[in-house]
Every structure is written in structure tokens, then in C-alpha cells.
Scaffold this motif. Structure first.
Motif, mmCIF file in Angstrom:
data_model
loop_
_atom_site.group_PDB
_atom_site.id
_atom_site.type_symbol
_atom_site.label_atom_id
_atom_site.label_comp_id
_atom_site.label_asym_id
_atom_site.label_seq_id
_atom_site.Cartn_x
_atom_site.Cartn_y
_atom_site.Cartn_z
ATOM 1 N N GLY A 3 0.744 -1.487 -0.089
ATOM 2 C CA GLY A 3 -0.034 -0.017 0.028
ATOM 3 C C GLY A 3 0.850 1.353 0.064
ATOM 4 N N ALA A 4 0.851 2.571 0.716
ATOM 5 C CA ALA A 4 1.088 3.590 1.314
ATOM 6 C C ALA A 4 1.924 3.252 1.967
ATOM 7 N N PHE A 5 2.249 2.312 2.924
ATOM 8 C CA PHE A 5 2.826 2.088 4.538
ATOM 9 C C PHE A 5 4.333 1.735 3.887
ATOM 10 N N LEU A 6 4.883 0.746 2.930
ATOM 11 C CA LEU A 6 6.002 0.235 3.397
ATOM 12 C C LEU A 6 6.752 -0.225 2.110
ATOM 13 N N HIS A 7 7.999 0.125 2.113
ATOM 14 C CA HIS A 7 8.760 -0.127 0.663
ATOM 15 C C HIS A 7 9.872 -0.795 1.265
ATOM 16 N N TYR A 8 10.084 -2.756 0.924
ATOM 17 C CA TYR A 8 10.887 -3.204 1.898
ATOM 18 C C TYR A 8 12.005 -4.023 0.426
ATOM 19 N N ALA A 9 13.128 -3.271 0.889
ATOM 20 C CA ALA A 9 14.125 -3.969 -0.248
ATOM 21 C C ALA A 9 15.363 -4.594 0.413
ATOM 22 N N THR A 10 15.074 -5.934 0.534
ATOM 23 C CA THR A 10 16.404 -6.367 1.140
ATOM 24 C C THR A 10 17.240 -7.584 -0.522
ATOM 25 N N ASP A 11 17.817 -8.123 -0.314
ATOM 26 C CA ASP A 11 19.132 -8.571 -0.847
ATOM 27 C C ASP A 11 19.092 -8.154 -2.630
ATOM 28 N N THR A 12 19.467 -7.048 -2.318
ATOM 29 C CA THR A 12 19.920 -5.525 -3.660
ATOM 30 C C THR A 12 20.718 -5.205 -3.910
ATOM 31 N N LEU A 13 21.813 -4.536 -5.334
ATOM 32 C CA LEU A 13 22.412 -3.674 -5.011
ATOM 33 C C LEU A 13 21.400 -2.573 -5.396
ATOM 34 N N PRO A 14 22.144 -1.255 -4.995
ATOM 35 C CA PRO A 14 21.297 -0.111 -4.803
ATOM 36 C C PRO A 14 20.562 0.489 -5.713
ATOM 37 N N LEU A 15 19.554 0.507 -5.726
ATOM 38 C CA LEU A 15 18.506 1.200 -6.750
ATOM 39 C C LEU A 15 17.820 2.367 -6.735
ATOM 40 N N GLU A 16 17.490 2.985 -7.690
ATOM 41 C CA GLU A 16 17.340 4.464 -7.875
ATOM 42 C C GLU A 16 15.973 4.622 -8.207
ATOM 43 N N ALA A 17 15.474 3.270 -8.353
ATOM 44 C CA ALA A 17 14.347 2.713 -8.226
ATOM 45 C C ALA A 17 13.415 2.228 -6.883
ATOM 46 N N THR A 18 14.695 1.799 -6.753
ATOM 47 C CA THR A 18 13.888 1.692 -5.111
ATOM 48 C C THR A 18 13.510 2.559 -4.653
ATOM 49 N N PHE A 19 14.208 3.886 -4.313
ATOM 50 C CA PHE A 19 13.836 5.286 -3.374
ATOM 51 C C PHE A 19 12.809 5.486 -4.079
ATOM 52 N N GLN A 20 12.380 5.697 -5.726
ATOM 53 C CA GLN A 20 11.457 6.803 -5.950
ATOM 54 C C GLN A 20 10.316 5.580 -5.546
ATOM 55 N N ARG A 21 10.394 4.678 -5.541
ATOM 56 C CA ARG A 21 8.743 4.006 -5.453
ATOM 57 C C ARG A 21 9.049 4.406 -3.278
ATOM 58 N N ALA A 22 9.773 4.012 -2.705
ATOM 59 C CA ALA A 22 9.746 4.936 -1.512
ATOM 60 C C ALA A 22 9.675 5.865 -1.040
ATOM 61 N N GLN A 23 9.172 6.648 -2.214
ATOM 62 C CA GLN A 23 9.124 8.076 -1.295
ATOM 63 C C GLN A 23 7.527 7.982 -1.936
ATOM 64 N N GLU A 24 6.804 7.144 -2.294
ATOM 65 C CA GLU A 24 5.354 6.697 -1.627
ATOM 66 C C GLU A 24 4.845 6.425 -0.987
ATOM 67 N N THR A 25 5.980 5.475 0.118
ATOM 68 C CA THR A 25 5.565 5.241 1.356
ATOM 69 C C THR A 25 6.118 5.782 2.647
ATOM 70 N N ARG A 26 5.207 5.263 3.480
ATOM 71 C CA ARG A 26 6.403 6.422 4.919
ATOM 72 C C ARG A 26 7.176 5.989 5.754
ATOM 73 N N LEU A 27 8.027 4.672 5.047
ATOM 74 C CA LEU A 27 8.895 3.776 5.474
ATOM 75 C C LEU A 27 10.123 2.445 4.695
ATOM 76 N N LEU A 28 10.655 2.919 4.390
ATOM 77 C CA LEU A 28 12.123 2.153 3.345
ATOM 78 C C LEU A 28 12.439 1.522 4.445
ATOM 79 N N LEU A 29 12.637 -0.128 4.072
ATOM 80 C CA LEU A 29 13.530 -1.306 5.128
ATOM 81 C C LEU A 29 14.127 -1.193 3.951
ATOM 82 N N HIS A 30 15.803 -1.517 4.255
ATOM 83 C CA HIS A 30 16.409 -1.130 2.689
ATOM 84 C C HIS A 30 17.827 -2.581 3.305
ATOM 85 N N GLU A 31 18.119 -2.890 2.577
ATOM 86 C CA GLU A 31 19.457 -3.569 3.089
ATOM 87 C C GLU A 31 20.346 -3.326 3.149
ATOM 88 N N CYS A 32 21.429 -3.690 4.063
ATOM 89 C CA CYS A 32 23.098 -3.261 4.212
ATOM 90 C C CYS A 32 24.070 -3.815 4.786
#
Ligand SMILES: [Zn+2]
Ligand SMILES: [Zn+2]
Length: 252
Positions: A154-183
Motif C-alpha cells: 500500500g502506501a505504508f512500506l517498501h521492503y528492499a532486501t538482497d539487492t544492489l542499491p537502485l534508484e527505482a527503490t528510492f522512487q518507490r519508497a517516496q510513495e510510502t512512509r517507511l523504507l526497509l533497506h538492506e545494508c
């Protein structure tokens, strides 16, 4: 909607961190994202587990640090419906059902997945996304050693794990309240298929997101390594490092 980090680590469970699994809970829905060893902590949330008649599990990919905990599920027998979605033939040579039925089968596990609940449904998702009842889940193909997908709830969460850093991830996460991203490292490293704090910080400076919590933490990290990773973000208050048991309210 409440988010509970069951496992905030990557690859190897440690005394501090189980591997990737998190729980999304509403009054009526229970959704597990990945089922690493963190799924063992479901025992600490038995009340949430008991009150829902359906358990939904969504997979980003099938590496064992994201799937091994599926074999723990019969520890909490319940008359439930179990619904599983994972990347299937749109990404892999086999369906989600075939992949998981290979993992949860003799000689690796004595009971077939079909016996884990009163009703078991296993479905492939595609890049077109899907819905869990009235909650839309969008799918973002990522770059990893095997196909893995970012998931937007929904507009709650973008979950991004096991990935190279991608612009598309951050663009998608801008539409949500929280980005969970691997590090996986603080400085940029030649570590194919994973992300560093340095790279994430650079992306976040160009494509700001409301809040970012780092997950899939490297099991070798000390507190000094965690501090170094946060320093890459210049101490920004909206960036933090996940801990097992962390709860975040993603209000409806
Ligand atoms: Zn992983
Ligand atoms: Zn992986």
C-alpha cells in the motif's frame, strides 16, 4: 498497521539478530515478509498469531536466510489458512510452489508443506503485483545473485532486501512512509548483489525518503560498524538500524 522486525540480520543468525523476517499486523491481517530464522520469534507474538485465521507469507526470494524458518511453522499448530506468494515462473524456471515444495520435503523435513495448515495456497506473483485481500502489493524486480523482488505494501512500506542499491527503490519508497533497506557494509565494497551505507546515503540525498531503517545487517558487524554505517548518513534522524523486536506503527 504495525510492523514488527522478527529478524534484522542477514545470512547467519547471531545472539543479537535472527535472519530476515518481519511481521505486518492489522486488526484482521497477519503478513510475514520472508521467513528467515527470525520466524522463531513468532512465539513472542502468539496473541497476534492466534487472533487471525489466515497467515500470509510473502517471499522476496528463496535464499535460505529468508526461507529456512518456514520449517518452524508447524511448531504453532492451528486451524488456519496459510497463503504464500513468491516470485515464480516470471523470474525462475520453477513456480513458487515447486521451489518451496523442494525445500520442505524429505530428507530435509518430514512433513510436506501442504500439511502445515488446514488450507494451504501457494501462488506465484509477477512484476504486475498482487493483492492480499484489500492491500495492494507492488513488485519491483531487483539486482541480486538470484532474482529477488522489492515489495511495496500500500502506501505504508517498501521492503528492499538482497539487492544492489537502485534508484527505482528510492522512487518507490517516496510513495510510502517507511523504507526497509538492506545494508551489508558501511563503505562501498565489491560485494555483488548487496548495498553499502555509502551508496544508500548517496541515493537518499538525491531521492529523499521519509524514513529508512536498515535491515539484513551483516552478522560480523560490531557496534562500531553500526556507528560507522549511520555516520555515512551524517547522523540523519530519519535513518536507523533495525534491531530484532523493533516495532514501528505505520498508522492506517
Ligand atoms: Zn539474504
Ligand atoms: Zn539473497
Amino acid at each position: 498497521m504495525k510492523l514488527i522486525l522478527l529478524g534484522s540480520g542477514g545470512w547467519v543468525p547471531t545472539p543479537r539478530r535472527h535472519t530476515c523476517s518481519c511481521l505486518l499486523a492489522t486488526d484482521t491481517q497477519l503478513i510475514l515478509i520472508d521467513s528467515g530464522s527470525g520466524l522463531s520469534r513468532l512465539a513472542e507474538y502468539r496473541e497476534l498469531y492466534d487472533r487471525c485465521d489466515t497467515l500470509n507469507i510473502i517471499y522476496t526470494h528463496y535464499h535460505l536466510d529468508h526461507t529456512a524458518g518456514l520449517s518452524y511453522l508447524p511448531n504453532w499448530p492451528q486451524k488456519k489458512r496459510l497463503r504464500i506468494w513468491g516470485p515464480g515462473t516470471a523470474f525462475y524456471p520453477h513456480s513458487c510452489r515447486d521451489i518451496l515444495s523442494t525445500l520442505i520435503a524429505p530428507p530435509y523435513f518430514p512433513r510436506p508443506l501442504e500439511n502445515f495448515a488446514e488450507q494451504v495456497e501457494i501462488q506465484d506473483y509477477t512484476a504486475d503485483g498482487f493483492a492480499i485481500d484489500d492491500l495492494p502489493v507492488r513488485v519491483l524486480p531487483q539486482q541480486h545473485s538470484q532474482p529477488s523482488c522489492g515489495l511495496t505494501f500500500g502506501a505504508f512500506l517498501h521492503y528492499a532486501t538482497d539487492t544492489l542499491p537502485l534508484e527505482a527503490t528510492f522512487q518507490r519508497a517516496q510513495e510510502t512512509r517507511l523504507l526497509l533497506h538492506e545494508c551489508w557494509s558501511a563503505p562501498r565494497l565489491p560485494s555483488p548483489g548487496h548495498s553499502s551505507a555509502e551508496e544508500l546515503s548517496e541515493l537518499a540525498s538525491r531521492i529523499p525518503v521519509p524514513r529508512m531503517v536498515l535491515i539484513h545487517i551483516n552478522p560480523t558487524w560490531t557496534e562500531a560498524d553500526e556507528a560507522e554505517a549511520l555516520q555515512a548518513f551524517g547522523g540523519a534522524p530519519h535513518v536507523s538500524i533495525a534491531q530484532d523486536g523493533m516495532e514501528i506503527e505505520l498508522a492506517g
